[in-house]
Scaffold this active site. Structure first.
Site, PDB file in Angstrom:
ATOM      1  N   CYS A  70     -11.298 -17.744 -14.040  1.00  0.00           N
ATOM      2  CA  CYS A  70     -10.499 -18.622 -13.176  1.00  0.00           C
ATOM      3  C   CYS A  70     -11.393 -19.668 -12.521  1.00  0.00           C
ATOM      4  O   CYS A  70     -12.447 -19.331 -11.974  1.00  0.00           O
ATOM      5  CB  CYS A  70      -9.818 -17.773 -12.112  1.00  0.00           C
ATOM      6  SG  CYS A  70      -8.963 -18.750 -10.883  1.00  0.00           S
ATOM      7  N   CYS A  76     -10.139 -18.709  -3.998  1.00  0.00           N
ATOM      8  CA  CYS A  76      -8.879 -17.973  -3.911  1.00  0.00           C
ATOM      9  C   CYS A  76      -9.083 -16.571  -3.331  1.00  0.00           C
ATOM     10  O   CYS A  76     -10.045 -15.888  -3.676  1.00  0.00           O
ATOM     11  CB  CYS A  76      -8.256 -17.876  -5.304  1.00  0.00           C
ATOM     12  SG  CYS A  76      -6.702 -16.994  -5.323  1.00  0.00           S
ATOM     13  N   CYS A  79      -8.426 -12.673  -6.119  1.00  0.00           N
ATOM     14  CA  CYS A  79      -9.441 -11.836  -6.772  1.00  0.00           C
ATOM     15  C   CYS A  79     -10.733 -11.926  -5.961  1.00  0.00           C
ATOM     16  O   CYS A  79     -11.169 -13.019  -5.624  1.00  0.00           O
ATOM     17  CB  CYS A  79      -9.739 -12.339  -8.179  1.00  0.00           C
ATOM     18  SG  CYS A  79      -8.330 -12.255  -9.288  1.00  0.00           S
ATOM     19  N   CYS A 158      -2.889 -18.912 -12.821  1.00  0.00           N
ATOM     20  CA  CYS A 158      -3.579 -17.696 -12.366  1.00  0.00           C
ATOM     21  C   CYS A 158      -3.935 -16.833 -13.579  1.00  0.00           C
ATOM     22  O   CYS A 158      -3.078 -16.557 -14.413  1.00  0.00           O
ATOM     23  CB  CYS A 158      -2.666 -16.938 -11.413  1.00  0.00           C
ATOM     24  SG  CYS A 158      -3.324 -15.344 -10.939  1.00  0.00           S
ATOM     25  N   GLN A 281       5.475  -1.059  -9.945  1.00  0.00           N
ATOM     26  CA  GLN A 281       4.020  -1.156 -10.178  1.00  0.00           C
ATOM     27  C   GLN A 281       3.703  -2.497 -10.835  1.00  0.00           C
ATOM     28  O   GLN A 281       4.396  -2.917 -11.758  1.00  0.00           O
ATOM     29  CB  GLN A 281       3.552  -0.019 -11.084  1.00  0.00           C
ATOM     30  CG  GLN A 281       3.732   1.375 -10.484  1.00  0.00           C
ATOM     31  CD  GLN A 281       2.700   1.716  -9.428  1.00  0.00           C
ATOM     32  OE1 GLN A 281       1.699   1.014  -9.260  1.00  0.00           O
ATOM     33  NE2 GLN A 281       2.936   2.777  -8.689  1.00  0.00           N
ATOM     34  N   TYR A 310       8.191   8.612  -1.547  1.00  0.00           N
ATOM     35  CA  TYR A 310       7.872   7.185  -1.697  1.00  0.00           C
ATOM     36  C   TYR A 310       8.179   6.798  -3.148  1.00  0.00           C
ATOM     37  O   TYR A 310       7.324   6.306  -3.874  1.00  0.00           O
ATOM     38  CB  TYR A 310       6.409   6.878  -1.378  1.00  0.00           C
ATOM     39  CG  TYR A 310       5.895   7.421  -0.068  1.00  0.00           C
ATOM     40  CD1 TYR A 310       5.927   6.628   1.071  1.00  0.00           C
ATOM     41  CD2 TYR A 310       5.371   8.717   0.025  1.00  0.00           C
ATOM     42  CE1 TYR A 310       5.442   7.114   2.281  1.00  0.00           C
ATOM     43  CE2 TYR A 310       4.891   9.206   1.231  1.00  0.00           C
ATOM     44  CZ  TYR A 310       4.927   8.404   2.352  1.00  0.00           C
ATOM     45  OH  TYR A 310       4.442   8.881   3.533  1.00  0.00           O
ATOM     46  N   GLU A 331      12.877   7.397  -0.523  1.00  0.00           N
ATOM     47  CA  GLU A 331      12.372   6.024  -0.444  1.00  0.00           C
ATOM     48  C   GLU A 331      13.049   5.302   0.714  1.00  0.00           C
ATOM     49  O   GLU A 331      14.240   5.488   0.948  1.00  0.00           O
ATOM     50  CB  GLU A 331      12.660   5.327  -1.788  1.00  0.00           C
ATOM     51  CG  GLU A 331      12.675   3.835  -1.789  1.00  0.00           C
ATOM     52  CD  GLU A 331      11.309   3.214  -1.494  1.00  0.00           C
ATOM     53  OE1 GLU A 331      10.278   3.688  -2.010  1.00  0.00           O
ATOM     54  OE2 GLU A 331      11.276   2.233  -0.732  1.00  0.00           O
ATOM     55  N   ASP A 395       3.326   9.015  -3.162  1.00  0.00           N
ATOM     56  CA  ASP A 395       2.778   7.731  -3.615  1.00  0.00           C
ATOM     57  C   ASP A 395       2.966   6.705  -2.495  1.00  0.00           C
ATOM     58  O   ASP A 395       3.732   5.751  -2.632  1.00  0.00           O
ATOM     59  CB  ASP A 395       3.508   7.300  -4.900  1.00  0.00           C
ATOM     60  CG  ASP A 395       2.927   6.039  -5.508  1.00  0.00           C
ATOM     61  OD1 ASP A 395       1.927   5.518  -4.979  1.00  0.00           O
ATOM     62  OD2 ASP A 395       3.476   5.568  -6.523  1.00  0.00           O
ATOM     63  N   CYS A 422      -3.111   4.045  -3.260  1.00  0.00           N
ATOM     64  CA  CYS A 422      -3.660   2.713  -3.521  1.00  0.00           C
ATOM     65  C   CYS A 422      -4.710   2.366  -2.459  1.00  0.00           C
ATOM     66  O   CYS A 422      -5.131   1.226  -2.360  1.00  0.00           O
ATOM     67  CB  CYS A 422      -2.542   1.668  -3.567  1.00  0.00           C
ATOM     68  SG  CYS A 422      -1.521   1.661  -2.101  1.00  0.00           S
TER      69      CYS A 422
HETATM   70  N1  SAH Z   1       6.310   5.705  -6.678  1.00  0.00           N
HETATM   71  C1  SAH Z   1       6.834   4.367  -6.801  1.00  0.00           C
HETATM   72  C2  SAH Z   1       6.625   3.497  -5.567  1.00  0.00           C
HETATM   73  C3  SAH Z   1       5.266   3.502  -4.913  1.00  0.00           C
HETATM   74  S1  SAH Z   1       4.935   2.234  -3.749  1.00  0.00           S
HETATM   75  C4  SAH Z   1       6.293   3.697  -8.028  1.00  0.00           C
HETATM   76  O1  SAH Z   1       5.363   4.199  -8.666  1.00  0.00           O
HETATM   77  O2  SAH Z   1       6.810   2.632  -8.393  1.00  0.00           O
HETATM   78  C5  SAH Z   1       5.338   2.933  -2.235  1.00  0.00           C
HETATM   79  C6  SAH Z   1       6.807   2.977  -1.929  1.00  0.00           C
HETATM   80  O3  SAH Z   1       6.957   3.596  -0.663  1.00  0.00           O
HETATM   81  C7  SAH Z   1       7.503   1.620  -1.812  1.00  0.00           C
HETATM   82  O4  SAH Z   1       8.650   1.625  -2.619  1.00  0.00           O
HETATM   83  C8  SAH Z   1       7.883   1.529  -0.331  1.00  0.00           C
HETATM   84  O5  SAH Z   1       9.091   0.828  -0.117  1.00  0.00           O
HETATM   85  C9  SAH Z   1       8.015   2.973   0.048  1.00  0.00           C
HETATM   86  N2  SAH Z   1       7.794   3.345   1.446  1.00  0.00           N
HETATM   87  C10 SAH Z   1       6.997   2.750   2.362  1.00  0.00           C
HETATM   88  N3  SAH Z   1       6.996   3.460   3.503  1.00  0.00           N
HETATM   89  C11 SAH Z   1       7.801   4.535   3.306  1.00  0.00           C
HETATM   90  C12 SAH Z   1       8.183   5.652   4.114  1.00  0.00           C
HETATM   91  N4  SAH Z   1       7.734   5.790   5.344  1.00  0.00           N
HETATM   92  N5  SAH Z   1       8.997   6.563   3.562  1.00  0.00           N
HETATM   93  C13 SAH Z   1       9.466   6.432   2.311  1.00  0.00           C
HETATM   94  N6  SAH Z   1       9.141   5.399   1.505  1.00  0.00           N
HETATM   95  C14 SAH Z   1       8.317   4.466   1.993  1.00  0.00           C
END
Ligand code: SAH
Length: 467
Positions: A70, A76, A79, A158, A281, A310, A331, A395, A422
């Site tokens: 890039c 930027c 990255c 990008c 994702q 999540y 969620e 997650d 993450c």
């Molecule tokens: N497992 C999914 C999403 C992961 S990202 C995948 O792999 O696609 C994290 C997710 O948690 C997001 O969708 C976000 O909206 C949600 N989130 C954030 N805070 C939260 C909470 N306190 N309780 C439940 N979900 C939540």
């Protein structure tokens, strides 16, 4: 020492990807310097124990240094480490996870497996959000914020985004100029157009364009639609209303201007619908590898009760449901749960149930309610079984899990917890908590979801101690 020009060898890397070296024992952070470089830097900020240097010249290049693909990689903020060769990036991420587990999690002697990387780490992102602005000459700029600022670097090419985005963005730039669309100004809170969100379906080629506006209408939007629908794959053109004075990009309300209110894509042969507000994702190639690991760590035989906390649009939930007795997803974003329920129907699953709300509220409430009711009808029996799951997947976003949630998970006493993270710092904090309460870390597998950035995704298999 401020304004001094110094020469130093870079021997470490900071959490934001900056190079770190020492000048007479004094630590200096130098942005864009790579481990192994010998650089000339100007001290621009001085603190008691450390300072910041501006890279002036590279006297001797590190073997790890490459020319970024890039042209605006240095300015930027997207990255941070494109100037580092890819293998070194992966090594850095593996070390980072190990260090956080040791320092924050107190987890010594845990093997962190080599990071699963990409064969071609470019053009991987299926979602991009571009701020729109006006430069000093009054020209429209579309691109990315420079690191730690709200200054927009004009760049529609990008290297980690989808190549088609350039055509889309230039079409929108033409519309803005011809139709004299006002651009949002953060200071005065005036102007209409704020951001452009583009989503691309990796397997389907479907495209969603969502314009984030400070208002309820986009003037002469028909002109823009006319041009955008000529782009192959266009499926959805939407507005997102964000009238708040905030750094948060998306508002809560969406309107469909043309086509569908979602696009579809697939992962591991399951099809998903995705709305503008739903999490999906961002690296589809790596997501398949990530999810296959999650499935492997979950060790399902078809008989298990699984919670997917999540869960977003239910991607992991449905994957688990292919080989489990029952899956419960939780969620916080209602649109994502709407997607999740449609995805369940669309793919003919009958063993999945979703809850909307914060995991740290919904799960403890559910636990309390069900455990205080006695065992009665069939429905209730199933609910009681759900309190004793075999596997819990979490997650969470970067801030990790709430302690209230971890406590209820411990009460539910699953055999295995699969933690998808993450942010390895909050992961390490949460692992420490679980390890002090009867669980042990069995496997740690980072996956490179965010090539050329300092971010790293990690999957951890945590098991209940048997003795
Ligand atoms: N497992 C999914 C999403 C992961 S990202 C995948 O792999 O696609 C994290 C997710 O948690 C997001 O969708 C976000 O909206 C949600 N989130 C954030 N805070 C939260 C909470 N306190 N309780 C439940 N979900 C939540």
């Amino acid at each position: 020492m401020k304004d001094d020009i110094v020469t130093l060898t870079i021997d470490d890397i900071g959490t934001n990807g900056e190079g770190i070296g020492k000048v007479n024992g004094y630590t200096l952070f130098v942005k864009d310097a790579v481990v192994g470089d010998i650089v000339k830097a100007k001290i621009i900020k001085e603190k008691k124990n450390y300072g910041y240097g501006k890279l002036l010249d590279i006297i001797e290049k590190s073997k790890k240094r490459v020319v970024p693909e890039c042209t605006v990689a240095k300015q930027c903020g997207g990255c941070q480490i494109q100037q580092m060769d890819y293998q070194s990036q992966l090594q850095y991420k593996q070390n980072l996870v190990k260090e956080n587990l040791e320092k924050i999690g107190g987890l010594k002697d845990i093997e962190v497996l080599p990071v699963i990387g990409m064969d071609t780490p470019y053009h991987y992102r299926n979602k991009a959000q571009y701020p729109v602005g006006i430069d000093r000459e009054g020209k429209v700029v579309i691109g990315f914020y420079a690191g730690r600022t709200h200054c927009i670097i004009d760049n529609t090419d990008c290297k980690i985004g989808s190549p088609i985005n350039q055509t889309i963005l230039e079409t929108i730039r033409k519309y803005i100029t011809e139709q004299r669309i006002s651009i949002y100004d953060e200071e005065s809170h005036q102007g209409i157009l704020r951001h452009i969100l583009i989503r691309n379906g990796y397997h389907t080629g479907e495209i969603m364009v969502c314009l984030v506006i400070n208002g309820t209408k986009l003037p002469n939007f028909e002109k823009l639609i006319q041009d955008l629908i000529g782009i192959s794959g266009m499926k959805s053109i939407m507005l997102n209303i964000n009238r708040d004075k905030t750094n948060v990009i998306l508002g809560k309300e969406c309107k469909t201007l043309w086509g569908q209110d979602h696009i579809t894509d697939s992962i591991c042969d399951i099809t998903y619908e995705i709305s503008p507000l739903s999490f999906f994702q961002v690296n589809p190639v790596q997501t398949e590898k990530l999810y296959k690991k999650v499935l492997e760590f979950a060790q399902l035989s078809g008989e298990e009760i699984v919670w997917d906390l999540y869960c977003g649009i239910g991607t992991i939930s449905l994957l688990m449901a292919t080989n489990a007795k029952k899956v419960y997803g939780v969620e916080v974003v209602p649109e994502a749960i709407e997607n999740a329920r449609n995805n369940t129907r669309r793919n003919n699953f009958h063993n999945v149930q979703f809850f909307v709300g914060k995991a740290e509220v919904v799960v403890p409430q559910f636990y309390e309610e069900v455990s205080t009711k006695g065992m009665g009808d069939h429905q209730n029996k199933e609910a009681i079984q759900s309190l004793n799951p075999d596997v819990v997947v979490v997650d969470p976003p970067r801030k990790g899990c709430d302690e209230i949630l971890l406590d209820v998970i411990i009460k539910m006493s699953p055999k295995r917890i699969v933690y998808v993270s993450c942010d390895s710092a909050t992961l390490a904090r949460d692992l420490k908590y679980l390890v002090s309460r009867g669980y042990e870390v069995k496997k740690v597998q980072p996956v490179d979801q965010f090539c050329h950035t300092v971010h790293v995704e990690t999957i951890v298999l945590i098991q209940k101690k048997t003795s």
